[in-house]
Design an enzyme around this catalytic site. Structure first.
Site, short mmCIF file in Angstrom:
data_model
loop_
_atom_site.label_atom_id
_atom_site.label_comp_id
_atom_site.label_asym_id
_atom_site.label_seq_id
_atom_site.Cartn_x
_atom_site.Cartn_y
_atom_site.Cartn_z
N HIS A 98 45.33 34.61 36.52
CA HIS A 98 45.21 34.09 35.15
C HIS A 98 45.68 32.65 35.04
O HIS A 98 45.29 31.94 34.12
CB HIS A 98 45.97 35.00 34.20
CG HIS A 98 45.25 36.27 33.90
ND1 HIS A 98 45.33 36.91 32.68
CD2 HIS A 98 44.42 37.02 34.66
CE1 HIS A 98 44.59 38.00 32.71
NE2 HIS A 98 44.03 38.09 33.91
N HIS A 260 40.84 44.29 41.67
CA HIS A 260 41.04 45.61 41.10
C HIS A 260 41.24 46.68 42.18
O HIS A 260 41.26 47.87 41.87
CB HIS A 260 39.88 45.97 40.19
CG HIS A 260 39.86 45.15 38.94
ND1 HIS A 260 38.89 45.28 37.96
CD2 HIS A 260 40.71 44.18 38.49
CE1 HIS A 260 39.14 44.42 36.98
NE2 HIS A 260 40.24 43.75 37.29
#
Length: 732
Positions: A98, A260
């Site tokens: 991020h 993920h």
């Protein structure tokens, strides 16, 4: 005399406490041009001072010791924010991702390069919920190593170590990201509320300048477009947003699936029980946000967003389980404890570990955006190949992760540390190293004379040099004169670069280059990149001399010419300006800023201050820098001479200005007495007489004693632009 004031009762007439403050100028005049972005993150806000050399400090860092400490941190679970599965890896990957994932190709802004995640608004974005805890977990390490490692580098390095600690081999790591010390105040969208999506128009056309689908998100809504759990529709959003971060389909699939493979999302309970974000918190919260009243508020009770998803059976170990689960199960729509839409494996056994109770298992779960990798036809082909070829998947993820975290660092010459990969990658815009003797001062004088004798005008030489150098973006350190990529598509065909004139100038400069290089016997050469800049320098010196001012434009050889195979033409398309106020150009593409706003935006990308922007524009006008050779803003009857006439005539009260009745966006300056037309100009020209701060700067250069200062300041600003991408000089 009575000291009492009339109805104030002797009290101070100014408000105190309660958060009261007076109105700022922009509160009174919200449409006023904001030039503050030109002065943010200056040395005045830097506590380390002008002399601090971060690159040098990083080179002295014991990188192995930092990495060892980071490995230890990963499994050192803290009671105040316990680690999922006993490992902080997933949290730290998300923090690094991020930090880097705000990057957008449109203007090169965002990204990991400046450590902005610790400042508003990024530190308080909904998508960054609870990353404040990740940064606090890192504080003891940052505190230990001090200024030898920046927050910006530490975020990315921590993400790499997190991956390595869970069995994944990364592609490499480069340090060199110096911290900034105040928020960048970028345009993140038009919305006034978190998760607003007023950035769309027509048939879901995302605003050209933005890279995420909603305010406060890094990319897309994990529940699907506007919460609609449609994996195919979500794929469209994914493809659009990842492309705006310079990722193709393969890189996108690798990043989503690779990221993920680890960790989980957090939606243990009602999101309404979460408190304010860091910037909205109480003083005593000390910058920590999102305090939750659900259960303990952390650990098994943690709420970061809505979904509660664990993708794989080994969330702290690299594996191929993401694809095994994606293709191995059918998926049915479900809801998290927080009420968010997500998917669970239909009829599956509970094989996924609980993050805190080793006696419990869960069924595999996925996000809507994960299922996009199976149900979008293009993504599905890539995903199935990765599923069947785990080695290809690992290599693709390693490379995509490196690109994600290094995309905004610019060329490899800026990379620092022993973990820098040797391989050159095309997205780094590689330029060959200097492999020949450089020209001497005598050679430079000779080349200047040849250029000026070639028949090329001051206007042509200045325009070409500026066109080459002004592609530079300080945001992601791309573009600039080094490499001479102006001779390749797409730059050679841009309207703003006046292709016909450009071809003529390059042809003559190439002939001079060949004649000079062929005459050398000892391997000495001059590159076209250097010659383009030298031509501009020679023209500026001539123009100043013709105006009665002697100046010397500094010139340092050492630029090289990139090869066409080293140039990804598609990636350079984003550098084409929609508007360029320095050249009084407005293109045919959609404009989402007023021309004067676009000028300030471009000046900021060139790393110019307001005075530098002012003097550079005024000089370019009189030197003939306008696209199409039009006369707008050319407030002089002595063209191609470096005079301060632009400012003198703009500020002349004998001229009255009015909007033209016949030409869109053009203003006419007429003699106040006779009404005769004296000049024409654009919004970009007239802003220097209208805007009080810019007028104050214009007045400095419009004074009777300003000619010498004007010429010297123009040369300084010009040289700054010409050398903007000379990171090799900064490294010496």
């Amino acid at each position: 005399m009575d000291a009492k004031t009339d109805d104030q009762g002797g009290k101070c007439p100014f408000p105190h406490g309660g958060g009261s403050r007076g109105h700022r100028n922009r509160d009174w005049w919200p449409e006023q041009l904001d030039i503050n972005m030109l002065h943010r993150n200056s040395t005045l806000s830097d506590p380390l001072g002008k002399a601090f050399d971060y690159a040098k400090e990083f080179e002295s860092l014991d990188l192995d010791a930092v990495i060892k400490d980071l490995h230890a941190l990963m499994t050192d679970s803290q009671d105040w924010w316990p680690a999922d599965f006993g490992h902080y890896g997933g949290l730290m990957i998300r923090m690094a991702w991020h930090s880097a994932g705000t990057y957008r190709t449109t203007d090169g802004r965002g990204g990991a390069g400046a450590g902005q995640q610790r400042f508003a608004p990024l530190n308080s974005w909904p998508d960054n919920a609870n990353l404040d805890k990740a940064r606090r977990l890192l504080w003891p390490i940052k505190q230990k190593y001090g200024n030898k490692i920046s927050w910006a580098d530490l975020y990315v390095l921590t993400g790499n170590v997190a991956l390595e600690s869970m069995g994944f081999k990364t592609f490499g790591f480069a340090g060199g990201r110096a911290d900034t010390w105040e928020p960048e105040e970028l345009f993140w969208g038009p919305e006034g509320s978190w998760l607003g999506d007023e950035r769309y128009s027509g048939e879901r056309q995302l605003h050209d300048a933005l890279g995420a689908v909603q305010m406060g998100l890094i990319y897309v809504n994990p529940e699907g477009p506007n919460g609609n759990p449609d994996p195919v529709a979500a794929a469209k959003d994914i493809r659009e947003t990842f492309a705006r971060m310079a990722m193709n389909d393969e890189e996108t699939v690798a990043l989503i699936a690779g990221g993920h493979t680890f960790g989980k999302t957090h939606g243990a309970g009602d999101p309404s029980l979460i408190g304010a974000e860091p910037e909205g918190g109480a003083l005593e919260d000390q910058g920590l946000g999102w305090k939750s009243k659900f259960g303990t508020g952390f650990g098994a009770d943690a709420i970061t967003g809505g979904p509660e998803v664990i993708w794989t059976q080994t969330p702290t170990q690299w594996s191929n389980f993401f694809f095994e689960n994606l293709f191995g199960f059918e998926w049915e729509l479900d809801k998290s404890p927080a009420g968010a839409k997500q998917w669970k494996a239909k009829g599956a056994e509970a094989t996924v570990p609980d993050p805190f109770d080793p006696t419990k298992k869960r069924v595999p779960t996925m996000l809507t955006t994960d299922l996009s990798l199976r149900f979008d036809p293009a993504y599905e082909k890539i995903s199935r190949r990765f599923f069947e070829n785990p080695d290809q998947f690992a290599d693709a993820f390693a490379r995509a992760w490196f690109k994600l975290t290094h995309r905004d660092m610019g060329p490899k010459v800026r990379y620092r540390g022993k973990l820098v990969p040797k391989e050159d990658l095309i997205w780094q815009d590689p330029i060959p190293p200097v492999d020949h003797e450089l020209v001497s001062a005598k050679d430079i004088a000779d080349l200047k004379a040849r250029i000026l004798a070639s028949g090329l005008s001051v206007s042509q030489l200045v325009s070409t040099a500026f066109a080459s150098a002004s592609t530079y973006r300080h945001s992601d350190k791309r573009g600039g004169a080094n490499g001479a990529r102006i001779r390749f598509a797409p730059q050679k065909d841009w309207e703003v670069n006046q292709p016909a004139d450009l071809a003529q100038v390059l042809g003559k400069l190439e002939a001079i280059q060949k004649a000079f290089n062929d005459a050398q016997s000892g391997g000495k050469k001059v590159s076209l990149a250097d010659l383009i800049v030298l031509g501009g320098s020679a023209a500026v010196e001539k123009a100043a001399k013709d105006a009665g001012t002697e100046v010397e434009v500094p010139f340092t050889p050492g630029r090289m010419d990139a090869l066409e195979e080293q140039t990804d033409g598609d990636s350079f398309k984003v550098l084409e300006p929609r508007a360029d106020g320095f050249r009084n150009f407005i293109g045919k593409r959609h404009q989402f800023m007023q021309p004067e706003e676009a000028l300030v935006d471009r000046a900021q990308l060139l790393n110019l201050t307001a005075p530098e922007m002012t003097v550079l524009l005024g000089g370019l006008r009189v030197l003939g820098g306008n696209v199409g050779h039009d006369s707008h803003g050319v407030f002089t009857d002595r063209p191609e001479k470096l005079t301060n006439d632009f400012f003198v005539n703009l500020l002349d009260m004998k001229t009255a200005w009015s909007l033209s009745a016949t030409a869109e966006g053009v203003y006419e300056g007429r003699d106040r007495k006779t009404g005769d037309l004296r000049w024409t100009g654009t919004r970009v020209d007239l802003i220097f007489g209208s805007h009080s701060q810019l007028r104050a700067l214009a007045e400095v250069y419009g004074q009777s004693d300003a000619q010498t200062k004007f010429a010297q300041d123009f040369v300084a600003a010009w040289t700054k632009v010409m050398n903007a991408d000379r990171f090799d000089l900064a490294a010496k």
